[in-house]
Design a protein around this motif. Structure first.
Motif, PDB file in Angstrom:
ATOM      1  N   MET A   1      51.586  36.827  78.801  1.00 24.83           N
ATOM      2  CA  MET A   1      52.060  35.528  79.222  1.00 24.83           C
ATOM      3  C   MET A   1      52.527  34.721  78.028  1.00 24.83           C
ATOM      4  O   MET A   1      51.787  34.509  77.087  1.00 24.83           O
ATOM      5  CB  MET A   1      50.914  34.784  79.909  1.00 24.83           C
ATOM      6  N   ARG A   2      53.719  34.241  78.081  1.00 27.24           N
ATOM      7  CA  ARG A   2      54.274  33.527  76.946  1.00 27.24           C
ATOM      8  C   ARG A   2      54.018  32.034  77.102  1.00 27.24           C
ATOM      9  O   ARG A   2      54.279  31.445  78.126  1.00 27.24           O
ATOM     10  CB  ARG A   2      55.770  33.802  76.869  1.00 27.24           C
ATOM     11  N   ASN A   3      53.530  31.404  76.050  1.00 29.23           N
ATOM     12  CA  ASN A   3      53.272  29.977  76.071  1.00 29.23           C
ATOM     13  C   ASN A   3      54.455  29.247  75.443  1.00 29.23           C
ATOM     14  O   ASN A   3      54.624  29.218  74.238  1.00 29.23           O
ATOM     15  CB  ASN A   3      51.971  29.684  75.303  1.00 29.23           C
ATOM     16  N   ALA A   4      55.285  28.672  76.316  1.00 26.77           N
ATOM     17  CA  ALA A   4      56.449  27.942  75.835  1.00 26.77           C
ATOM     18  C   ALA A   4      56.181  26.447  75.841  1.00 26.77           C
ATOM     19  O   ALA A   4      57.076  25.641  75.892  1.00 26.77           O
ATOM     20  CB  ALA A   4      57.646  28.273  76.708  1.00 26.77           C
ATOM     21  N   SER A   5      54.904  26.085  75.836  1.00 28.47           N
ATOM     22  CA  SER A   5      54.523  24.697  76.013  1.00 28.47           C
ATOM     23  C   SER A   5      54.173  24.034  74.696  1.00 28.47           C
ATOM     24  O   SER A   5      53.710  24.663  73.770  1.00 28.47           O
ATOM     25  CB  SER A   5      53.323  24.646  76.963  1.00 28.47           C
ATOM     26  N   VAL A   6      54.423  22.703  74.651  1.00 28.32           N
ATOM     27  CA  VAL A   6      53.987  21.926  73.502  1.00 28.32           C
ATOM     28  C   VAL A   6      52.605  21.336  73.768  1.00 28.32           C
ATOM     29  O   VAL A   6      51.996  20.756  72.886  1.00 28.32           O
ATOM     30  CB  VAL A   6      54.990  20.790  73.182  1.00 28.32           C
ATOM     31  N   VAL A   7      52.123  21.481  75.000  1.00 31.88           N
ATOM     32  CA  VAL A   7      50.788  20.993  75.354  1.00 31.88           C
ATOM     33  C   VAL A   7      49.768  22.036  74.914  1.00 31.88           C
ATOM     34  O   VAL A   7      49.885  23.213  75.251  1.00 31.88           O
ATOM     35  CB  VAL A   7      50.676  20.742  76.876  1.00 31.88           C
ATOM     36  N   THR A   8      48.790  21.617  74.155  1.00 33.94           N
ATOM     37  CA  THR A   8      47.758  22.549  73.668  1.00 33.94           C
ATOM     38  C   THR A   8      46.423  22.351  74.386  1.00 33.94           C
ATOM     39  O   THR A   8      45.525  23.181  74.246  1.00 33.94           O
ATOM     40  CB  THR A   8      47.534  22.368  72.162  1.00 33.94           C
ATOM     41  N   ALA A   9      46.289  21.269  75.138  1.00 32.94           N
ATOM     42  CA  ALA A   9      45.050  21.000  75.867  1.00 32.94           C
ATOM     43  C   ALA A   9      45.359  20.114  77.072  1.00 32.94           C
ATOM     44  O   ALA A   9      46.371  19.411  77.105  1.00 32.94           O
ATOM     45  CB  ALA A   9      44.027  20.317  74.957  1.00 32.94           C
ATOM     46  N   PHE A  10      44.484  20.188  78.063  1.00 31.80           N
ATOM     47  CA  PHE A  10      44.622  19.362  79.256  1.00 31.80           C
ATOM     48  C   PHE A  10      43.360  18.506  79.415  1.00 31.80           C
ATOM     49  O   PHE A  10      42.274  18.878  78.953  1.00 31.80           O
ATOM     50  CB  PHE A  10      44.826  20.231  80.494  1.00 31.80           C
ATOM     51  N   ILE A  11      43.509  17.374  80.098  1.00 33.19           N
ATOM     52  CA  ILE A  11      42.391  16.479  80.369  1.00 33.19           C
ATOM     53  C   ILE A  11      42.089  16.523  81.860  1.00 33.19           C
ATOM     54  O   ILE A  11      42.951  16.202  82.690  1.00 33.19           O
ATOM     55  CB  ILE A  11      42.703  15.024  79.950  1.00 33.19           C
ATOM     56  N   LEU A  12      40.885  16.931  82.218  1.00 30.15           N
ATOM     57  CA  LEU A  12      40.478  16.985  83.619  1.00 30.15           C
ATOM     58  C   LEU A  12      40.013  15.600  84.064  1.00 30.15           C
ATOM     59  O   LEU A  12      39.040  15.064  83.531  1.00 30.15           O
ATOM     60  CB  LEU A  12      39.351  18.006  83.808  1.00 30.15           C
ATOM     61  N   LEU A  13      40.710  15.012  85.024  1.00 23.83           N
ATOM     62  CA  LEU A  13      40.358  13.669  85.494  1.00 23.83           C
ATOM     63  C   LEU A  13      39.211  13.683  86.498  1.00 23.83           C
ATOM     64  O   LEU A  13      38.629  12.643  86.795  1.00 23.83           O
ATOM     65  CB  LEU A  13      41.585  12.991  86.111  1.00 23.83           C
ATOM     66  N   GLY A  14      38.884  14.851  87.031  1.00 18.46           N
ATOM     67  CA  GLY A  14      37.753  14.977  87.946  1.00 18.46           C
ATOM     68  C   GLY A  14      38.145  14.765  89.396  1.00 18.46           C
ATOM     69  O   GLY A  14      39.328  14.727  89.755  1.00 18.46           O
ATOM     70  N   ILE A  15      37.151  14.606  90.257  1.00 19.63           N
ATOM     71  CA  ILE A  15      37.383  14.411  91.693  1.00 19.63           C
ATOM     72  C   ILE A  15      37.938  13.008  91.920  1.00 19.63           C
ATOM     73  O   ILE A  15      37.348  12.032  91.455  1.00 19.63           O
ATOM     74  CB  ILE A  15      36.072  14.600  92.481  1.00 19.63           C
ATOM     75  N   PRO A  16      39.064  12.890  92.612  1.00 22.22           N
ATOM     76  CA  PRO A  16      39.655  11.561  92.837  1.00 22.22           C
ATOM     77  C   PRO A  16      38.709  10.614  93.583  1.00 22.22           C
ATOM     78  O   PRO A  16      37.919  11.041  94.433  1.00 22.22           O
ATOM     79  CB  PRO A  16      40.888  11.878  93.700  1.00 22.22           C
ATOM     80  N   HIS A  17      38.780   9.331  93.229  1.00 23.16           N
ATOM     81  CA  HIS A  17      38.039   8.251  93.905  1.00 23.16           C
ATOM     82  C   HIS A  17      36.518   8.388  93.768  1.00 23.16           C
ATOM     83  O   HIS A  17      35.774   8.024  94.677  1.00 23.16           O
ATOM     84  CB  HIS A  17      38.405   8.177  95.394  1.00 23.16           C
ATOM     85  N   THR A  18      36.049   8.950  92.656  1.00 20.73           N
ATOM     86  CA  THR A  18      34.594   9.057  92.451  1.00 20.73           C
ATOM     87  C   THR A  18      34.169   8.383  91.143  1.00 20.73           C
ATOM     88  O   THR A  18      33.107   8.697  90.611  1.00 20.73           O
ATOM     89  CB  THR A  18      34.155  10.537  92.425  1.00 20.73           C
ATOM     90  N   HIS A  19      34.984   7.463  90.645  1.00 18.84           N
ATOM     91  CA  HIS A  19      34.647   6.773  89.396  1.00 18.84           C
ATOM     92  C   HIS A  19      33.355   5.967  89.574  1.00 18.84           C
ATOM     93  O   HIS A  19      33.193   5.235  90.553  1.00 18.84           O
ATOM     94  CB  HIS A  19      35.785   5.844  88.972  1.00 18.84           C
ATOM     95  N   GLY A  20      32.444   6.105  88.632  1.00 16.36           N
ATOM     96  CA  GLY A  20      31.167   5.408  88.682  1.00 16.36           C
ATOM     97  C   GLY A  20      30.064   6.203  89.358  1.00 16.36           C
ATOM     98  O   GLY A  20      28.906   5.776  89.371  1.00 16.36           O
ATOM     99  N   LEU A  21      30.421   7.357  89.927  1.00 18.66           N
ATOM    100  CA  LEU A  21      29.427   8.194  90.626  1.00 18.66           C
ATOM    101  C   LEU A  21      29.059   9.432  89.808  1.00 18.66           C
ATOM    102  O   LEU A  21      28.491  10.383  90.353  1.00 18.66           O
ATOM    103  CB  LEU A  21      29.973   8.631  91.993  1.00 18.66           C
ATOM    104  N   GLU A  22      29.380   9.417  88.513  1.00 21.76           N
ATOM    105  CA  GLU A  22      29.196  10.603  87.678  1.00 21.76           C
ATOM    106  C   GLU A  22      27.754  11.095  87.669  1.00 21.76           C
ATOM    107  O   GLU A  22      27.492  12.293  87.796  1.00 21.76           O
ATOM    108  CB  GLU A  22      29.669  10.325  86.244  1.00 21.76           C
ATOM    109  N   ALA A  23      26.788  10.177  87.517  1.00 20.78           N
ATOM    110  CA  ALA A  23      25.371  10.576  87.446  1.00 20.78           C
ATOM    111  C   ALA A  23      24.906  11.201  88.759  1.00 20.78           C
ATOM    112  O   ALA A  23      24.217  12.235  88.768  1.00 20.78           O
ATOM    113  CB  ALA A  23      24.502   9.365  87.100  1.00 20.78           C
ATOM    114  N   THR A  24      25.295  10.585  89.871  1.00 20.20           N
ATOM    115  CA  THR A  24      24.915  11.108  91.191  1.00 20.20           C
ATOM    116  C   THR A  24      25.524  12.485  91.429  1.00 20.20           C
ATOM    117  O   THR A  24      24.850  13.415  91.903  1.00 20.20           O
ATOM    118  CB  THR A  24      25.386  10.145  92.300  1.00 20.20           C
TER     119      THR A  24
END
Length: 310
Positions: A1-24
């Protein structure tokens, strides 16, 4: 697989609409993950340690337990890592690996359910020829075939996704790298690839489901030919656990990949059920309705309880 990307890492935003519920969510998902590992390890040990369970049906169940250990391990450790307050970044190679192993294990399980349905078909419809048809050699070929075809399907889907250029943004609006969310980040027209991917992802489970349906139609017909009610009940009980597991496995695929308008929150919820809850329930489904598995589990737990402490 050839990597033609300038992106070297991605940021996982997590499950949508669950901000503030991380501990639970961390406590909830960690509980699911631990129970999944313990349950499938117990099933695995029970089958390996009991000579009574060294039959084709339990051989395939053993492989299913192995898949159910690794399948949630593709996305859960990273999800638990960032839910505990750590970095949400995942490398380009890590993202490729997540997508590949997710579909490899998912496809392998899909093919495995099909093989298990065929095993039940032979056992119910051709009981006198069962040991000949489902020989050790046949079982080994079928088991290896599920992994081989799963690998081919996953390689195709991963190559299809990551041959696109990724030049930013790099925020994945999800809790792991999957095809629909990755295509949104590509710096190219993805309409043709989305159609090919949809056909590929949809065609494989549909084909497996039709084969399973064919097997169970024949099984139901054979069960109805049994004259005694007790005989019908016993025969159906050996298939009901597998049928329940199939429904739990195939329904998320239909909801996620074949819906006309994607819903990120619904997709994430269904994926969590598919990744964590279904693998956790499979040991319960196969043990609670199976006297032989329950007996072997009881013996295993008694043996572990009486082991001398160091």
């Amino acid at each position: 697989m050839r990597n033609a990307s300038v992106v070297t890492a991605f940021i996982l935003l997590g499950i949508p609409h669950t901000h503030g519920l991380e501990a639970t969510l961390f406590v909830l998902f960690l509980s699911f993950y631990v129970l999944t590992l313990i349950g499938n390890l117990l099933i695995l040990l029970a089958i390996v340690s009991s000579s009574r369970l060294h039959t084709p049906m339990y051989f395939f169940l053993c492989k299913l337990s192995v898949c159910d250990i690794f399948f949630p391990s593709v996305s859960s450790p990273k999800m638990l890592f960032y839910l505990s307050g750590n970095s949400r970044a995942v490398s380009y190679a890590g993202c490729v690996s997540q997508l590949f192993f997710y579909h490899f294990l998912g496809c392998t399980e899909c093919f495995l359910y099909t093989v298990m349905a065929y095993d039940r078909f032979v056992a119910v419809c051709h009981p006198l020829r069962y040991t000949i048809i489902m020989s050790h050699r046949a079982c080994a070929i079928l088991a290896m075939g599920t992994s081989l075809f799963g690998c081919v399907q996953a390689t195709f889907l991963t190559t299809l996704t990551f041959q696109l250029p990724y030049c930013g943004p790099n925020e994945v609006d999800y809790y792991f790298c999957d095809i629909p969310v990755m295509l949104k980040l590509a710096c190219a027209d993805t309409s043709a690839l989305e159609m090919v991917g949809l056909i590929s992802v949809g065609l494989m489970p549909l084909t497996c489901f039709l084969l399973i349906l064919t097997s169970y139609c024949r099984i139901v017909y054979s069960i109805l030919q049994i004259r005694s009610a007790e005989g019908r009940r016993r025969t159906f009980s050996t298939c009901s656990a597998h049928l329940t597991a199939i429904l739990l496995s195939f329904m998320p695929v239909v909801l996620i990949y074949l819906q006309p308008t994607p819903n990120p929150w619904l997709n994430a919820t269904v994926q969590v059920l598919n990744n964590l809850v279904t693998p956790m329930l499979n040991p319960l489904i196969y043990s609670l309705r199976n006297k032989e598995v329950k007996y072997s589990l009881r013996k295993l737990l008694q043996h572990l309880a009486f082991l001398p402490k160091k």
